[in-house]
Design an enzyme around this catalytic site. Structure first.
Site, mmCIF file in Angstrom:
data_model
loop_
_atom_site.group_PDB
_atom_site.id
_atom_site.type_symbol
_atom_site.label_atom_id
_atom_site.label_comp_id
_atom_site.label_asym_id
_atom_site.label_seq_id
_atom_site.Cartn_x
_atom_site.Cartn_y
_atom_site.Cartn_z
ATOM 1 N N LEU A 81 0.843 -1.202 0.000
ATOM 2 C CA LEU A 81 0.000 0.000 0.000
ATOM 3 C C LEU A 81 0.871 1.243 0.000
ATOM 4 C CD1 LEU A 81 -2.533 -1.016 2.791
ATOM 5 C CD2 LEU A 81 -2.933 -0.987 0.335
ATOM 6 N N GLU A 111 -9.651 0.422 8.706
ATOM 7 C CA GLU A 111 -9.194 -0.764 9.448
ATOM 8 C C GLU A 111 -7.874 -0.461 10.139
ATOM 9 O OE1 GLU A 111 -8.551 -3.823 6.570
ATOM 10 O OE2 GLU A 111 -10.440 -3.354 5.564
ATOM 11 N N LYS A 113 -4.010 -1.183 10.814
ATOM 12 C CA LYS A 113 -2.907 -1.753 10.058
ATOM 13 C C LYS A 113 -2.084 -2.597 11.028
ATOM 14 C CE LYS A 113 0.695 -0.504 6.763
ATOM 15 N NZ LYS A 113 1.670 -1.460 7.191
ATOM 16 N N ASP A 115 0.804 -4.954 12.440
ATOM 17 C CA ASP A 115 2.233 -4.938 12.173
ATOM 18 C C ASP A 115 2.843 -6.325 12.342
ATOM 19 O OD1 ASP A 115 4.657 -3.945 11.528
ATOM 20 O OD2 ASP A 115 5.049 -3.001 13.452
ATOM 21 N N TYR A 225 -8.604 -9.386 3.831
ATOM 22 C CA TYR A 225 -8.788 -9.219 2.383
ATOM 23 C C TYR A 225 -9.227 -10.542 1.777
ATOM 24 C CZ TYR A 225 -7.516 -7.311 -2.265
ATOM 25 O OH TYR A 225 -7.524 -6.844 -3.553
ATOM 26 N N LYS A 311 0.243 5.885 8.511
ATOM 27 C CA LYS A 311 1.105 5.334 9.560
ATOM 28 C C LYS A 311 1.086 6.223 10.801
ATOM 29 C CE LYS A 311 4.360 2.700 8.456
ATOM 30 N NZ LYS A 311 5.010 1.611 7.891
ATOM 31 N N CYS A 406 38.199 -8.531 23.737
ATOM 32 C CA CYS A 406 37.227 -8.497 24.824
ATOM 33 C C CYS A 406 37.536 -7.295 25.729
ATOM 34 C CB CYS A 406 37.289 -9.791 25.625
ATOM 35 S SG CYS A 406 36.227 -9.721 27.084
ATOM 36 N N CYS A 409 38.763 -8.828 29.215
ATOM 37 C CA CYS A 409 39.962 -9.642 29.455
ATOM 38 C C CYS A 409 40.964 -9.567 28.316
ATOM 39 C CB CYS A 409 39.566 -11.095 29.720
ATOM 40 S SG CYS A 409 38.969 -11.932 28.257
ATOM 41 N N CYS A 424 33.333 -13.597 23.536
ATOM 42 C CA CYS A 424 34.664 -13.725 24.102
ATOM 43 C C CYS A 424 34.813 -15.203 24.448
ATOM 44 C CB CYS A 424 34.803 -12.891 25.373
ATOM 45 S SG CYS A 424 36.265 -13.371 26.318
ATOM 46 N N CYS A 430 37.715 -14.958 31.947
ATOM 47 C CA CYS A 430 37.111 -13.644 31.736
ATOM 48 C C CYS A 430 36.137 -13.381 32.888
ATOM 49 C CB CYS A 430 36.418 -13.638 30.382
ATOM 50 S SG CYS A 430 35.594 -12.100 30.004
HETATM 51 S S1 IVH Z 1 -4.694 -4.577 2.652
HETATM 52 C C1 IVH Z 1 -3.971 -4.463 -1.818
HETATM 53 N N1 IVH Z 1 -5.242 -4.296 5.195
HETATM 54 O O1 IVH Z 1 0.305 -3.668 5.269
HETATM 55 C C2 IVH Z 1 -4.190 -4.321 -0.370
HETATM 56 N N2 IVH Z 1 -2.971 -4.594 4.576
HETATM 57 O O2 IVH Z 1 1.829 -2.109 2.807
HETATM 58 C C3 IVH Z 1 -3.480 -5.313 0.409
HETATM 59 N N3 IVH Z 1 -1.418 -4.705 6.472
HETATM 60 O O3 IVH Z 1 1.463 -5.946 2.907
HETATM 61 C C4 IVH Z 1 -3.261 -5.046 1.827
HETATM 62 N N4 IVH Z 1 -2.928 -4.457 8.057
HETATM 63 O O4 IVH Z 1 1.060 -6.775 5.250
HETATM 64 C C5 IVH Z 1 -4.276 -4.480 4.280
HETATM 65 N N5 IVH Z 1 -5.900 -4.084 7.414
HETATM 66 C C6 IVH Z 1 -4.936 -4.275 6.505
HETATM 67 C C7 IVH Z 1 -3.578 -4.413 6.860
HETATM 68 C C8 IVH Z 1 -2.614 -4.573 5.866
HETATM 69 C C9 IVH Z 1 -1.648 -4.635 7.788
HETATM 70 C C10 IVH Z 1 -0.071 -4.848 5.881
HETATM 71 C C11 IVH Z 1 0.044 -5.905 4.827
HETATM 72 C C12 IVH Z 1 0.477 -5.216 3.576
HETATM 73 C C13 IVH Z 1 1.018 -3.929 4.105
HETATM 74 C C14 IVH Z 1 0.737 -2.837 3.100
#
Ligand code: IVH
Length: 680
Positions: A81, A111, A113, A115, A225, A311, A406, A409, A424, A430
């Site tokens: 994305l 939604e 995101k 990690d 997705y 982000k 080290c 020592c 070491c 040591c």
């Molecule tokens: S949708 C074409 N939804 O973020 C759309 N991605 O840079 C496909 N990710 O590679 C991704 N939460 O690993 C989508 N709610 C979410 C997400 C999500 C995390 C990650 C995913 C993707 C990266 C996008």
């Protein structure tokens, strides 16, 4: 019910309980009941290899067979994305969508995101058939065996669900904060390199070649997705709600926004609320909801025009680097630690940060006096993520270079293949290594000499009273107190504590030795298996591999340790002062099975398998897990697997029935179970 039907019933029940526990977070059975059903299923499956199913709930524990990943081309490429970091960019995205759709109404699905690392799952006929990592977006690694161990990913969907026959669902594999912290605590105890954040931990785990390791890592997954030729709705949100009803873990935090303001509200809310989530999130994702509209908007070369990521600003602080120290641990691992001007980060004052290892020091290209950015990796370890190079002026400070010798020592440092840490190797001379070994030896889970603490250990080293752990047992009250009468009482307490430790059981003595990779649990399993130090010293690698939870790494590490002359002599000294070098004989009933290696297979009438294990040990025998030429006989119950039987026959190993076995050990065995009739 036939056994095949029973297997099917157990599988369905266990899938259902798994779903309630890991997806809905509301358990429907007790752990005990769950374990009992799982034990029954595993036993029945062992007896019926022809009914094997890779999607059985029993497969969630993984296997330690080395799995090489096969590359698979994605049916639909896995795009990433576009990223945005501020409201302006979000507004631009919204306006681009609006003009792209030429004034048509639209909704945006908001939604979290997550990690972690993205994964694509393929289902056919309601069964998980493939799980592939993102890879380069075009092709990824087939990690199906590993993904099967993730409890919240359904292996089989309910038979009556309205899902398409074939579909793909994508999402994020995550390591929850709690599992991450627990894993790092364990790794710290073993002086293994820590994972910097849950994402690295999740990705390191999912790419492990040993699916048992993956199973132990407590991963989770959220799906976001749905793809396929026949989807249940034109709405992305609606598709995911359907997916939720089929058994997938879909976040409850999804919302449909009708106006730009709704999106900003969503961002503001989750920017702070996300800190309470059990998993890491690093932003939010905005997606045009209608699939038809998504199609019309299309894609750029890299990412969809219908979605964008916003982000969150990571909690980050800027401060000055003062210098870097190098700490030597008990295994000799050298960890660089940055000292910084104190700075407030996510509610706590931070003045030290781990730089992890030599490679990271090199990558960061740090100089004394640099202004550095610090982020909290987990909730615990702050780390330096970069240097503010613009703030550097001509008076650039001295470059930070990882030492070649080290710092304690002076011994030249070494690196081992495949390890990020630098060591070491001087483990006999040591000082911090020597002290570290003593500190580990006396800790609660080891010899539990509570009256001694790290400062006292430092003091004894400084006064030349001890050089290794065996010296503790030669200390006298006069050594400790010297002429100072006020120290008599505490000296006596310490000597008492040391004396008491002679009663600590063998498994903890083994842990106390501080052999690399041998944690509490492994030490216990090893001690129980071999029972005494002599047997352990003579054990072969195969002997070790018989033990559940012990793999090549541990086996090799213990064998290497035992072979070294200095360790052999340390063991002699510890034995000499009276430490426990064997587990107590278990209440032995007889020696009838002494020297016998016995495999138990199938189900029994008179005792459970666990009871037979105990009976074998009580008669001096050993229960081993797999048939080999060293097996003395197989104790076979009902439904012993065909493969096992053939193997035993091929090796000429006796197969003994339950009755024959009971006769052998002298327990009265009735040939027939009493029937209702015979009771009257
Ligand atoms: S949708 C074409 N939804 O973020 C759309 N991605 O840079 C496909 N990710 O590679 C991704 N939460 O690993 C989508 N709610 C979410 C997400 C999500 C995390 C990650 C995913 C993707 C990266 C996008």
């Amino acid at each position: 019910m036939t056994e095949a039907e029973r297997i099917e019933w157990l599988r369905a029940e266990l899938h259902r309980h798994n779903y309630s526990y890991y997806v809905l977070n509301s358990p429907t059975v007790s752990d005990r009941e769950f374990d009992a059903m799982m034990a029954e299923l595993t036993q029945l499956e062992a007896a019926h290899p022809e009914l094997r199913d890779d999607n059985s709930p029993s497969q969630r524990v993984g296997s330690d067979l080395n799995n090489e990943f096969v590359q698979v081309v994605h049916k639909y490429p896995m795009l990433s994305l576009g990223n945005t970091y501020n409201r302006e960019d979000v507004r631009d995205f919204y306006n681009r969508v609006k003009s792209g759709l030429q004034g048509e109404d639209f909704e945006i699905c908001c939604e979290l995101k997550f990690d972690g690392l993205s994964i694509s799952l393929t289902y056919e006929g309601g069964r998980l058939v493939r799980a592939v990592t993102r890879g380069d977006g075009i092709r990824g690694d087939d990690v199906t065996a590993n993904v099967r161990t993730i409890r919240s990913i359904p292996l089989r969907l309910a038979a009556d669900g309205d899902y398409p026959d074939v579909f793909e669902i994508r999402g994020e594999v995550l390591m929850p904060w709690e599992s991450f912290e627990q894993l790092n605590r364990q790794r710290a105890e073993q002086e293994e390199p820590l994972f910097a954040n849950p994402r690295n931990a999740a990705s390191g785990s999912l790419k492990s070649k040993n699916s048992q390791v993956v199973a132990s890592r407590k991963l989770d997954a959220y799906l976001y997705y749905l793809l396929g030729p026949q989807l249940p709705s034109d709405g992305h949100y609606e598709c995911l709600q359907k997916a939720k009803s089929w058994g997938f873990k879909v976040s409850d935090a999804m919302r449909l926004a009708h106006r730009l303001e709704d999106i900003f509200e969503y961002i503001d809310f989750w920017d702070s609320e996300r800190k309470r989530l059990p998993v890491a999130t690093d932003g939010i994702v905005l997606k045009v909801n209608s699939l038809a509209q998504q199609q019309r908007l299309g894609y750029t070369a890299k990412s969809p025009r219908w979605a964008i990521a916003y982000k969150f600003q990571a909690e980050r602080a800027r401060t000055r680097l003062l210098d870097v120290n190098y700490q030597v641990g008990r295994t000799g691992a050298v960890t660089p630690v940055a000292n910084m001007e104190p700075v407030l980060l996510a509610g706590t004052m931070v003045k030290r940060a781990s730089l992890h290892n030599e490679d990271i020091v090199r990558q960061l290209d740090l100089h004394k006096g640099d202004m550095v950015f610090v982020e909290k990796a987990g909730e615990i370890i702050p780390q330096i993520v970069g240097v503010d190079s613009e703030a550097r002026d001509a008076s650039l400070g001295e470059k930070i270079v990882f030492p070649k010798l080290c710092p304690e020592c002076g011994t030249p440092l070494v690196r081992y293949d495949g390890e990020a840490a630098t060591y070491c190797p001087n483990d006999t001379g040591c000082l911090p290594q020597l002290k570290g070994k003593v500190e580990h030896f006396i800790c609660r889970d080891a010899m539990n000499i509570e009256s001694l603490g790290p400062e006292t250990v430092d003091d004894y080293f400084a006064r030349g009273l001890i050089a290794d752990v065996s010296d503790l047992y030669r200390l006298t009250i006069t050594d400790l107190a010297g002429a100072d009468r006020t120290r008599l009482k505490s000296a006596k307490k310490i000597i008492d504590g040391i004396e008491q430790s002679k009663k600590v059981p063998f498994d903890r003595v083994l842990f106390a030795l501080g052999i690399r990779f041998v944690g509490k649990v492994a030490a216990k399993a090893i001690a129980r298996h071999f029972r005494n130090i002599e047997a352990l010293r003579q054990a072969s690698k195969d002997d070790f591999l018989q033990i559940e939870g012990v793999g090549e790494v541990i086996a090799e590490s213990v064998m290497r340790w035992m072979k070294e002359e200095k360790n052999a002599s340390l063991l002699e000294r510890l034995k000499g002062v009276g430490l426990q070098m064997a587990l107590p004989e278990e209440s032995k009933v007889s020696d009838k099975l002494s020297g016998k290696n016995i495999v138990i297979s199938g189900t029994f009438q008179r005792h459970s398998r666990k009871e037979y294990n105990d009976i074998i040990e009580a008669h001096g025998g050993k229960n081993v897990s797999s048939i080999s030429s060293k097996t003395s006989f197989v104790l076979a119950g009902e439904g012993m697997g065909l493969a096992k039987r053939q193997k035993a026959e091929a090796l000429g190993i006796e197969i003994m029935s339950e009755t024959e076995f009971l006769n052998l050990i002298g327990e009265e065995a009735k040939d027939e179970e009493p029937t209702l009739f015979s009771l009257f």
